[in-house]
Write a protein that holds these residues in place. Sequence first.
Motif, short mmCIF file in Angstrom:
data_model
loop_
_atom_site.label_atom_id
_atom_site.label_comp_id
_atom_site.label_asym_id
_atom_site.label_seq_id
_atom_site.Cartn_x
_atom_site.Cartn_y
_atom_site.Cartn_z
N CYS A 57 -4.47 6.57 -6.55
CA CYS A 57 -5.28 6.67 -5.35
C CYS A 57 -6.28 5.53 -5.41
O CYS A 57 -6.66 5.08 -6.49
N CYS A 59 -9.37 5.62 -4.53
CA CYS A 59 -10.77 6.04 -4.62
C CYS A 59 -11.33 5.82 -6.04
O CYS A 59 -10.59 5.56 -6.97
N ALA A 62 -10.07 8.33 -8.99
CA ALA A 62 -8.72 8.06 -9.50
C ALA A 62 -8.72 6.80 -10.36
O ALA A 62 -7.94 6.69 -11.30
N CYS A 68 -7.90 13.39 -8.15
CA CYS A 68 -8.80 13.59 -7.02
C CYS A 68 -8.15 14.47 -5.96
O CYS A 68 -6.95 14.71 -5.98
N HIS A 70 -7.70 13.77 -2.90
CA HIS A 70 -6.80 12.99 -2.02
C HIS A 70 -5.38 13.08 -2.57
O HIS A 70 -4.42 13.26 -1.83
ZN LIG Z 1 -8.62 9.78 -4.44
#
Ligand SMILES: [Zn+2]
Length: 88
Positions: A57, A59, A62, A68, A70
Amino acid sequence: MFILNGIEQLTNAITKAKKIRPRVEFDCFGRYRVSGSKGYYTVICRKDERGYKTVACTCKGAERGLACYHAAAALSLHIGLARRQATA
Ligand SMILES: [Zn+2]
């Protein structure tokens, strides 16, 4: 990026995803866009050359190897699609 060993490691992330209910957009099989606090993040689910299921991911969490929410949100869609492919 983290390696997915089982659903247990996602328990907290799934709980968070259920609470936040991010929008998950299908890009292509294994690639999803998930809405987050600062716009959309891209989540990529794939099997690496050794057969490990990896989830990446974009973000910050991650990046540090955390599962996470997501990823959890994208995985719930990904697993459903993978099952459908397997039974098709
Ligand atoms: Zn994420």
